[in-house]
Design a protein around this motif. Structure first.
Motif, PDB file in Angstrom:
ATOM      1  N   LEU A 283      22.109 -21.569  93.789  1.00 51.11           N
ATOM      2  CA  LEU A 283      22.883 -20.683  94.657  1.00 51.11           C
ATOM      3  C   LEU A 283      24.380 -20.948  94.516  1.00 51.11           C
ATOM      4  O   LEU A 283      25.188 -20.010  94.477  1.00 51.11           O
ATOM      5  N   ALA A 284      24.740 -22.224  94.449  1.00 52.51           N
ATOM      6  CA  ALA A 284      26.154 -22.571  94.280  1.00 52.51           C
ATOM      7  C   ALA A 284      26.673 -22.066  92.932  1.00 52.51           C
ATOM      8  O   ALA A 284      27.769 -21.496  92.849  1.00 52.51           O
ATOM      9  N   ALA A 285      25.873 -22.246  91.878  1.00 49.69           N
ATOM     10  CA  ALA A 285      26.276 -21.763  90.551  1.00 49.69           C
ATOM     11  C   ALA A 285      26.353 -20.240  90.521  1.00 49.69           C
ATOM     12  O   ALA A 285      27.255 -19.659  89.900  1.00 49.69           O
ATOM     13  N   GLY A 286      25.432 -19.571  91.217  1.00 50.66           N
ATOM     14  CA  GLY A 286      25.428 -18.107  91.254  1.00 50.66           C
ATOM     15  C   GLY A 286      26.638 -17.542  91.963  1.00 50.66           C
ATOM     16  O   GLY A 286      27.211 -16.534  91.534  1.00 50.66           O
ATOM     17  N   ALA A 287      27.041 -18.173  93.068  1.00 48.62           N
ATOM     18  CA  ALA A 287      28.244 -17.721  93.775  1.00 48.62           C
ATOM     19  C   ALA A 287      29.473 -17.865  92.891  1.00 48.62           C
ATOM     20  O   ALA A 287      30.341 -16.988  92.859  1.00 48.62           O
ATOM     21  N   TYR A 288      29.547 -18.954  92.158  1.00 43.94           N
ATOM     22  CA  TYR A 288      30.677 -19.187  91.249  1.00 43.94           C
ATOM     23  C   TYR A 288      30.718 -18.129  90.144  1.00 43.94           C
ATOM     24  O   TYR A 288      31.759 -17.533  89.870  1.00 43.94           O
TER      25      TYR A 288
END
Length: 360
Positions: A283-288
């Motif tokens: 999720l963190a990578a996707g937001a980035y």
């Protein structure tokens, strides 16, 4: 109105903003560095595949006073293989030992019962064959491939092929980073991990599509005007949806973090913990990627079009001519200047206020 809500409104109106597109080379470089690190980690360290993929036995003991490290030593001595021991929430132990068949599993179970000083029939043993894990992995790869193809087709129809390509690259970027972190840290890859990896693709795609929808709306009939370049409007789209993307990610991360850190610590490791771990990283990578990778890639691809390239040239010529004459690019005092600044960065309101005070 809260400060965050006020900031979101100002970003949406274009009163403030950050030049994501102008600084895209920084984010590209960072992503390339992270991706290379992930690939090297995979090549050197590989993945710590769970027992579902390599086969073996899982022993669940009753509540015991034996420490995790001591139980691991007992299991490795009894089996001759590496063991993974996890303490569950009720004080019992979950011991995984790879590469065991049925006869070896019974022998290890007997030895563990003696070492842990518990009745043998109180230790639950589950034998897992590697073929089951291979089937799961094959189905996961198939599902991933079908998902990627459908995503590209949908985005190409709903938006355009450049957005489809950018979204695909962003998805691959998210998966690579997540898998790379698993390799670097040594997290165990289980069936739950695979489920989590497939789930994060939807979250990543959601944020990306939100920005793309705003970009599509703002760039409609873009060649009929000479005020904004495609990159400037792309930057507006990111800023206009920035707070929404942050809120969506935070709201999604909070319950996942609860499952990962609180649930994992209280209830012990298991399928739920494996899913939440991959979700948290993904999720963190996707937001980035939705903010820093996908839309800047679309702008790069779009700026190569002859029509968009010619538009940018006309706009720059018009601005240069207007600046030389000391007037706005559209021939009206200040009207363009405000809008042009809005598309990029800065504390515009304060700068305009100081300028007005100086003229006064």
């Amino acid at each position: 109105m809260s400060k965050l809500g006020d900031l979101g409104a100002r970003l949406h109106r274009g009163e403030v903003g950050y030049d994501f597109i102008g600084n895209r080379k920084i984010w590209y470089g960072l992503s390339i560095l992270i991706t290379i690190t992930a690939i090297v980690a995979l090549a050197v360290r590989g993945l710590n595949m769970g027992i579902e993929f390599q086969g073996g036995a899982v022993f669940t003991t009753p509540k015991s006073e034996v420490s995790v490290s001591q139980a691991q030593e007992y299991a490795e001595e009894a089996s001759g293989h590496d063991a993974i021991v996890q303490q569950l929430g009720n004080g019992s132990l979950r011991i995984q030992v790879g590469g065991l068949d049925t006869a070896q599993s019974d022998q290890v179970r007997s030895e563990l019962a003696k070492d842990l000083n518990v009745p043998e029939d109180k230790i639950a043993a589950e034998l897992v064959g590697p073929s089951w894990g291979e089937q799961i992995a094959t189905k996961a790869w198939t599902g991933l491939g079908v998902f990627m193809i459908l995503v590209v087709i949908y985005l190409a129809i709903a938006f355009e092929w450049r957005m489809a390509v950018a979204a695909l690259i962003a998805l691959i970027h998210d998966l690579t980073i997540t898998v790379g972190i698993y390799s670097l840290v040594g997290f165990e890859v289980t069936v739950g991990t695979v489920i989590g990896l497939l789930t994060i693709l939807g979250y990543s795609l959601y944020d990306t599509v939100v920005v793309f929808d705003s970009l599509k709306e703002q760039t409609k009939d873009i060649t009929k005007q000479t005020r904004f370049t495609y990159s400037e409007l792309a930057n507006r789209s990111i800023n206009g949806t920035l707070v929404r993307s942050i809120n969506t990610t935070v709201v999604a991360l909070l319950p996942v973090a609860g499952l990962l850190f609180i649930g994992g610590g209280v209830l012990g490791a298991g399928m739920l913990n494996d899913i939440s771990l991959s979700l948290f990283v993904g999720l963190a990578a996707g937001a980035y990627s939705s903010i820093f990778i996908a839309t800047p890639l679309v702008a790069d691809l779009k700026e190569r079009e002859p029509a968009i390239k010619a538009l940018k040239k006309r706009i720059l010529v018009k601005r240069a001519g207007a600046a030389a004459k000391g007037e706005s690019a559209d021939g009206t005092d200040g009207a363009y200047a405000d809008d042009a600044e809005t598309a990029v960065v800065g504390q515009r309101a304060s700068r305009r206020g100081r300028a007005q005070e100086h003229r006064g």
